[in-house]
Design an enzyme around this catalytic site. Structure first.
Site, PDB file in Angstrom:
ATOM      1  N   ARG A  34       0.782  -1.230   0.000  1.00 44.22           N
ATOM      2  CA  ARG A  34       0.000   0.000   0.000  1.00 44.22           C
ATOM      3  C   ARG A  34       0.816   1.283   0.000  1.00 44.22           C
ATOM      4  NH1 ARG A  34      -2.085   2.011   5.219  1.00 44.22           N
ATOM      5  NH2 ARG A  34      -0.889   1.123   6.932  1.00 44.22           N
ATOM      6  N   LYS A  94       1.461  -4.238   3.429  1.00 41.73           N
ATOM      7  CA  LYS A  94       2.675  -3.587   3.925  1.00 41.73           C
ATOM      8  C   LYS A  94       3.012  -2.378   3.061  1.00 41.73           C
ATOM      9  CE  LYS A  94       7.699  -4.492   4.462  1.00 41.73           C
ATOM     10  NZ  LYS A  94       7.847  -3.900   5.814  1.00 41.73           N
ATOM     11  N   HIS A  95       3.489  -1.291   3.707  1.00 39.18           N
ATOM     12  CA  HIS A  95       4.068  -0.172   2.975  1.00 39.18           C
ATOM     13  C   HIS A  95       5.438  -0.612   2.460  1.00 39.18           C
ATOM     14  CE1 HIS A  95       1.156   2.879   3.928  1.00 39.18           C
ATOM     15  NE2 HIS A  95       1.418   2.916   5.216  1.00 39.18           N
ATOM     16  N   VAL A  96       5.555  -0.877   1.170  1.00 41.82           N
ATOM     17  CA  VAL A  96       6.836  -1.308   0.611  1.00 41.82           C
ATOM     18  C   VAL A  96       6.793  -1.142  -0.900  1.00 41.82           C
ATOM     19  CG1 VAL A  96       6.183  -3.750   0.301  1.00 41.82           C
ATOM     20  CG2 VAL A  96       8.594  -3.155   0.712  1.00 41.82           C
TER      21      VAL A  96
END
Length: 306
Positions: A34, A94-96
């Site tokens: 995300r 996950k922010h990635v």
């Protein structure tokens, strides 16, 4: 929407399966890497509720003291192994940056994400990291974190732009590591390559476009949530069946998520000044929007077939 397509022949050639990368998946796990400030908190909450209704596993990354979105190759491999370890059907959030799981010899998951008007997003991010509740949450999670400088907290976005403050100067080719580069959403699609680092460049743009075209099942658009949910429901039904019902009747109706009441209005004049430096980001956003429109139109054309 019709203007995006060149001819009636091109329209009639559209088929949902031609535009759906879900069929490429080798593992029934949705990987939602995300982007911040594009409505991803809302989509995460939607997935959490859908996991109960549609019976799939729900997994999200823990809150981190320092969030790293670009990973070294060994960390990409570890992340890919973790995504592959979840029992299907599951989602992982996950922010990635885009991580090509199959490049490590592991089964391809179902990639999804959201995008937003890039200038509106950067303004939202600017005030989000200055919101009082943001620092309350951070202090609770990490009590030893120092509080930011009050002058920085009170800095106005318009004055930041007009004064030429480094924080609000978006310079082509500039490289920033770490949390400061949340200013652009294309990095979350471009991946971990060094070519993805320079701001607003053709190389980063093309890598991001290619990842969307070749790997992502659906990239939704915050400003077009109705279209986004319709496409998600039809292209990834195992996970998103009933998404519109939950979104419109439960989440959006009664409980807007992560709304920042401390964000003041920004003039169109200032926004236009910023837009001049976001040409590649705007092109990427329009590319994602056009792809979503094609996916939606393919559904509608397919419904009309005898």
């Amino acid at each position: 929407m019709m203007k995006l397509l060149q001819s009636t022949g091109e329209m009639s050639a559209l088929e949902p399966q031609q535009l759906n990368n879900t069929k490429k998946a080798q593992h029934d796990v949705v990987f939602f890497n995300r982007v911040p400030k594009v409505g991803s908190q809302t989509l995460m909450e939607l997935l959490r509720r859908l996991s109960i209704r549609n019976d799939f596993g729900f997994h999200q990354d823990r809150v981190q003291r320092v969030e790293t979105i670009r990973l070294a190759p060994e960390d990409q491999a570890a992340l890919s192994a973790m995504v592959s370890s979840y029992e299907p059907p599951s989602v992982y959030i996950k922010h990635v940056c885009f991580t090509n799981v199959s490049s490590f010899g592991l089964p391809e998951p179902i990639y999804i994400n959201l995008v937003r008007d890039p200038v509106e997003r950067v303004i939202s991010w600017y005030y989000y990291v200055r919101a009082p509740w943001y620092y309350v949450e951070r202090k609770i999670a990490f009590p030893d974190l120092p509080l930011p400088d009050p002058k920085w907290l009170k800095k106005d976005f318009e004055q930041c732009v007009l004064s030429g403050d480094r924080e609000c100067r978006y310079i082509r080719g500039e490289v920033r590591e770490g949390i400061g580069d949340h200013r652009r959403q294309s990095m979350f699609f471009c991946g971990h390559h060094m070519d993805c680092l320079p701001f607003n460049t053709a190389g980063a743009l093309e890598r991001a476009k290619r990842a969307v075209e070749e790997n992502y099942a659906v990239v939704g658009v915050l400003e077009e949530m109705n279209t986004t949910l319709t496409v998600l429901e039809h292209y990834i039904p195992r996970f998103f069946k009933g998404a519109s019902d939950i979104y419109f009747n439960e989440i959006n109706r009664f409980n807007p998520i992560n709304k920042n009441n401390f964000k003041p209005p920004v003039s169109e004049e200032i926004k236009e000044m910023v837009r001049k430096n976001f040409t590649k980001e705007i092109e990427f956003y329009e590319f994602c929007k056009q792809r979503l429109h094609k996916q939606y139109l393919a559904l509608k054309l397919n419904e009309k077939k005898p």
